[in-house]
Motif scaffolding. Structure first.
Motif, PDB file in Angstrom:
ATOM      1  N   GLY A 140       7.228  19.149 -42.100  1.00  0.00           N
ATOM      2  CA  GLY A 140       6.890  19.465 -40.713  1.00  0.00           C
ATOM      3  C   GLY A 140       6.623  20.943 -40.521  1.00  0.00           C
ATOM      4  O   GLY A 140       5.707  21.338 -39.784  1.00  0.00           O
ATOM      5  N   MET A 141       7.425  21.765 -41.221  1.00  0.00           N
ATOM      6  CA  MET A 141       7.246  23.210 -41.087  1.00  0.00           C
ATOM      7  C   MET A 141       5.939  23.666 -41.708  1.00  0.00           C
ATOM      8  O   MET A 141       5.227  24.497 -41.148  1.00  0.00           O
ATOM      9  CB  MET A 141       8.428  23.940 -41.722  1.00  0.00           C
ATOM     10  CG  MET A 141       9.629  23.991 -40.802  1.00  0.00           C
ATOM     11  SD  MET A 141      11.118  24.484 -41.620  1.00  0.00           S
ATOM     12  CE  MET A 141      10.703  26.118 -42.178  1.00  0.00           C
ATOM     13  N   TYR A 142       5.612  23.129 -42.882  1.00  0.00           N
ATOM     14  CA  TYR A 142       4.350  23.499 -43.520  1.00  0.00           C
ATOM     15  C   TYR A 142       3.169  23.090 -42.651  1.00  0.00           C
ATOM     16  O   TYR A 142       2.190  23.822 -42.514  1.00  0.00           O
ATOM     17  CB  TYR A 142       4.234  22.856 -44.901  1.00  0.00           C
ATOM     18  CG  TYR A 142       5.129  23.464 -45.941  1.00  0.00           C
ATOM     19  CD1 TYR A 142       5.206  24.853 -46.092  1.00  0.00           C
ATOM     20  CD2 TYR A 142       5.901  22.670 -46.780  1.00  0.00           C
ATOM     21  CE1 TYR A 142       6.036  25.419 -47.042  1.00  0.00           C
ATOM     22  CE2 TYR A 142       6.736  23.235 -47.731  1.00  0.00           C
ATOM     23  CZ  TYR A 142       6.798  24.599 -47.855  1.00  0.00           C
ATOM     24  OH  TYR A 142       7.625  25.161 -48.788  1.00  0.00           O
ATOM     25  N   LEU A 143       3.272  21.898 -42.052  1.00  0.00           N
ATOM     26  CA  LEU A 143       2.190  21.436 -41.173  1.00  0.00           C
ATOM     27  C   LEU A 143       2.055  22.345 -39.960  1.00  0.00           C
ATOM     28  O   LEU A 143       0.951  22.650 -39.508  1.00  0.00           O
ATOM     29  CB  LEU A 143       2.452  19.997 -40.731  1.00  0.00           C
ATOM     30  CG  LEU A 143       2.156  18.921 -41.771  1.00  0.00           C
ATOM     31  CD1 LEU A 143       2.585  17.563 -41.258  1.00  0.00           C
ATOM     32  CD2 LEU A 143       0.684  18.903 -42.120  1.00  0.00           C
ATOM     33  N   LYS A 144       3.201  22.770 -39.450  1.00  0.00           N
ATOM     34  CA  LYS A 144       3.198  23.644 -38.281  1.00  0.00           C
ATOM     35  C   LYS A 144       2.540  24.985 -38.627  1.00  0.00           C
ATOM     36  O   LYS A 144       1.816  25.563 -37.813  1.00  0.00           O
ATOM     37  CB  LYS A 144       4.643  23.854 -37.823  1.00  0.00           C
ATOM     38  CG  LYS A 144       4.780  24.419 -36.432  1.00  0.00           C
ATOM     39  CD  LYS A 144       4.589  23.363 -35.382  1.00  0.00           C
ATOM     40  CE  LYS A 144       4.576  24.009 -34.004  1.00  0.00           C
ATOM     41  NZ  LYS A 144       4.083  23.075 -32.977  1.00  0.00           N
ATOM     42  N   ALA A 145       2.810  25.453 -39.844  1.00  0.00           N
ATOM     43  CA  ALA A 145       2.240  26.736 -40.262  1.00  0.00           C
ATOM     44  C   ALA A 145       0.720  26.675 -40.285  1.00  0.00           C
ATOM     45  O   ALA A 145       0.044  27.685 -40.053  1.00  0.00           O
ATOM     46  CB  ALA A 145       2.775  27.119 -41.635  1.00  0.00           C
ATOM     47  N   LEU A 146       0.186  25.486 -40.558  1.00  0.00           N
ATOM     48  CA  LEU A 146      -1.280  25.336 -40.582  1.00  0.00           C
ATOM     49  C   LEU A 146      -1.881  25.505 -39.199  1.00  0.00           C
ATOM     50  O   LEU A 146      -3.081  25.714 -39.055  1.00  0.00           O
ATOM     51  CB  LEU A 146      -1.664  23.966 -41.144  1.00  0.00           C
ATOM     52  CG  LEU A 146      -1.407  23.766 -42.635  1.00  0.00           C
ATOM     53  CD1 LEU A 146      -1.786  22.357 -43.040  1.00  0.00           C
ATOM     54  CD2 LEU A 146      -2.205  24.761 -43.456  1.00  0.00           C
ATOM     55  N   GLU A 147      -1.039  25.388 -38.185  1.00  0.00           N
ATOM     56  CA  GLU A 147      -1.554  25.501 -36.811  1.00  0.00           C
ATOM     57  C   GLU A 147      -1.720  26.949 -36.377  1.00  0.00           C
ATOM     58  O   GLU A 147      -2.267  27.212 -35.307  1.00  0.00           O
ATOM     59  CB  GLU A 147      -0.604  24.788 -35.845  1.00  0.00           C
ATOM     60  CG  GLU A 147      -0.719  23.282 -35.893  1.00  0.00           C
ATOM     61  CD  GLU A 147       0.295  22.614 -34.992  1.00  0.00           C
ATOM     62  OE1 GLU A 147       0.773  23.280 -34.062  1.00  0.00           O
ATOM     63  OE2 GLU A 147       0.606  21.446 -35.247  1.00  0.00           O
ATOM     64  N   ILE A 148      -1.220  27.884 -37.188  1.00  0.00           N
ATOM     65  CA  ILE A 148      -1.327  29.297 -36.810  1.00  0.00           C
ATOM     66  C   ILE A 148      -2.795  29.689 -36.724  1.00  0.00           C
ATOM     67  O   ILE A 148      -3.564  29.461 -37.663  1.00  0.00           O
ATOM     68  CB  ILE A 148      -0.595  30.197 -37.822  1.00  0.00           C
ATOM     69  CG1 ILE A 148       0.899  29.900 -37.798  1.00  0.00           C
ATOM     70  CG2 ILE A 148      -0.842  31.664 -37.516  1.00  0.00           C
ATOM     71  CD1 ILE A 148       1.695  30.669 -38.817  1.00  0.00           C
TER      72      ILE A 148
ATOM     73  N   GLN B 111       4.674  29.045 -32.536  1.00  0.00           N
ATOM     74  CA  GLN B 111       4.136  29.006 -31.171  1.00  0.00           C
ATOM     75  C   GLN B 111       3.897  30.419 -30.627  1.00  0.00           C
ATOM     76  O   GLN B 111       2.874  30.695 -30.017  1.00  0.00           O
ATOM     77  CB  GLN B 111       5.132  28.278 -30.279  1.00  0.00           C
ATOM     78  CG  GLN B 111       4.500  27.242 -29.391  1.00  0.00           C
ATOM     79  CD  GLN B 111       5.558  26.288 -28.863  1.00  0.00           C
ATOM     80  OE1 GLN B 111       6.465  26.690 -28.154  1.00  0.00           O
ATOM     81  NE2 GLN B 111       5.454  25.030 -29.226  1.00  0.00           N
ATOM     82  N   ARG B 112       4.871  31.286 -30.901  1.00  0.00           N
ATOM     83  CA  ARG B 112       4.763  32.654 -30.403  1.00  0.00           C
ATOM     84  C   ARG B 112       3.592  33.386 -31.047  1.00  0.00           C
ATOM     85  O   ARG B 112       2.832  34.107 -30.394  1.00  0.00           O
ATOM     86  CB  ARG B 112       6.051  33.439 -30.697  1.00  0.00           C
ATOM     87  CG  ARG B 112       7.151  33.343 -29.682  1.00  0.00           C
ATOM     88  CD  ARG B 112       6.726  33.193 -28.246  1.00  0.00           C
ATOM     89  NE  ARG B 112       5.744  34.172 -27.801  1.00  0.00           N
ATOM     90  CZ  ARG B 112       4.698  33.891 -27.049  1.00  0.00           C
ATOM     91  NH1 ARG B 112       4.438  32.657 -26.667  1.00  0.00           N
ATOM     92  NH2 ARG B 112       3.866  34.829 -26.665  1.00  0.00           N
ATOM     93  N   ILE B 113       3.440  33.206 -32.347  1.00  0.00           N
ATOM     94  CA  ILE B 113       2.362  33.896 -33.063  1.00  0.00           C
ATOM     95  C   ILE B 113       1.020  33.348 -32.596  1.00  0.00           C
ATOM     96  O   ILE B 113       0.026  34.080 -32.493  1.00  0.00           O
ATOM     97  CB  ILE B 113       2.562  33.785 -34.595  1.00  0.00           C
ATOM     98  CG1 ILE B 113       2.012  35.043 -35.271  1.00  0.00           C
ATOM     99  CG2 ILE B 113       1.947  32.568 -35.195  1.00  0.00           C
ATOM    100  CD1 ILE B 113       2.515  35.250 -36.668  1.00  0.00           C
ATOM    101  N   ASN B 114       0.974  32.055 -32.265  1.00  0.00           N
ATOM    102  CA  ASN B 114      -0.249  31.474 -31.715  1.00  0.00           C
ATOM    103  C   ASN B 114      -0.579  32.066 -30.356  1.00  0.00           C
ATOM    104  O   ASN B 114      -1.735  32.334 -30.043  1.00  0.00           O
ATOM    105  CB  ASN B 114      -0.097  29.949 -31.590  1.00  0.00           C
ATOM    106  CG  ASN B 114      -0.607  29.246 -32.823  1.00  0.00           C
ATOM    107  OD1 ASN B 114      -1.433  29.792 -33.540  1.00  0.00           O
ATOM    108  ND2 ASN B 114      -0.118  28.062 -33.069  1.00  0.00           N
ATOM    109  N   GLY B 115       0.465  32.237 -29.546  1.00  0.00           N
ATOM    110  CA  GLY B 115       0.272  32.845 -28.231  1.00  0.00           C
ATOM    111  C   GLY B 115      -0.318  34.234 -28.352  1.00  0.00           C
ATOM    112  O   GLY B 115      -1.212  34.632 -27.603  1.00  0.00           O
TER     113      GLY B 115
END
Lengths: 150, 128
Positions: A140-148, B111-115
């Motif tokens: 889940g964390m790796y997937l979340k990192a892809l959203e950056i 989320q913060r870095i995206n913001g």
């Protein structure tokens, strides 16, 4: 430290716990096997209970090297050191009509204790679940990192 | 003007790195939950004051007190936890709680870095 180390560590845990479960199942299946191993004199020895020995892999060269250069990398997951035989004595049961009974009418039965195996099985199951949870969390964390930067 | 290397961005990056390392440590502990003699490890964030302890330098060749390391977290052995009969001191409940905390923490950071990136995007587009 590689990118998917967290997943690799959890995977090593899953493999080790599944092996523990396999060995416990094998022990349970052979609870009555009087012919486990053929001795050199042509006689049969009952099945011996097997045990899995786990090690953290901290004695590996990579681990020692990382320790020496003081890196944040002394993590290696888990590895199976060996599968050991339980050397406790066999159970002896009076059963003169058994094909493997000795001269005195006693049969040697495996040193498997179903109770012990069940406890091992439960412990392996729980540890397996813990590792699955950790694996899913890391994923889940790796997937979340892809959203950056999306 | 530093668009991508603002202190906020740098801190977020560092925290993400630390959180990822923490995840590795927890995974490793859980993998070794049945290993005899294994000692649980944890990732600790160094105290912030350590970095603020800068020596007043009158000459460029003077050494600074604190070495400005890029990472301010490290792995150490957990101390003072109960020990099992086989020398293993992994506390599964604690590790699971840490796991959940760390997951949420990581998501918050992302989320913060995206913001932050969205704000920059907004400026680049001229508010359109």
């Amino acid at each position: 430290m590689g990118m998917f180390d967290a997943l690799n560590f959890s995977a090593s845990g899953l493999t080790a716990q599944r092996l523990r479960m396999d060995v416990a199942s094998s022990n349970m299946a052979n609870v009555d096997s009087t012919r486990g191993r053929l001795l050199e004199n042509g006689e049969w020895e009952p099945y011996r209970r097997k045990m899995v020995v786990l090690g953290s892999g901290e004695s590996s060269f990579k681990s020692m090297f990382n320790k020496a250069v003081n890196q944040n990398g002394n993590l290696n997951g888990v590895k199976v050191s060996e599968i050991k035989n339980d050397e406790t004595p066999f159970k002896s049961v009076y059963q003169p009509d058994h094909p493997d009974a000795g001269e005195d009418g006693f049969v040697q039965l495996p040193n498997v204790d179903p109770l012990k195996e069940m406890v091992d099985l439960m412990s392996a199951t729980r540890s397996y679940e813990a590792n699955v949870t950790a694996l899913n969390a890391a994923k889940g964390m790796y997937l979340k990192a892809l959203e950056i930067g999306r | 003007m530093n668009l991508f290397s603002s202190p906020v961005m740098k801190n977020l990056e560092m925290a993400l790195d630390g959180s990822a390392l923490k995840q590795k440590t927890i995974s490793n502990n859980l993998a070794n939950v049945d290993t005899p003699g294994y000692k649980a490890k944890e990732t600790v964030f160094k105290q912030e004051f350590e970095r603020s302890l800068n020596a007043y330098r009158t000459n460029q060749q003077h050494f600074a007190f604190s070495t400005d390391r890029p990472s301010s977290f490290y792995v150490k052995e957990q101390g003072g936890t109960t020990m099992n009969h086989n020398g293993n001191n992994v506390d599964v409940d604690k590790e699971m709680a840490e796991l959940a905390k760390n997951q949420l923490y990581y998501q918050t950071l992302v989320q913060r870095i995206n913001g932050k990136f969205n704000s920059i995007k907004m400026v680049v587009k001229g508010g359109r």
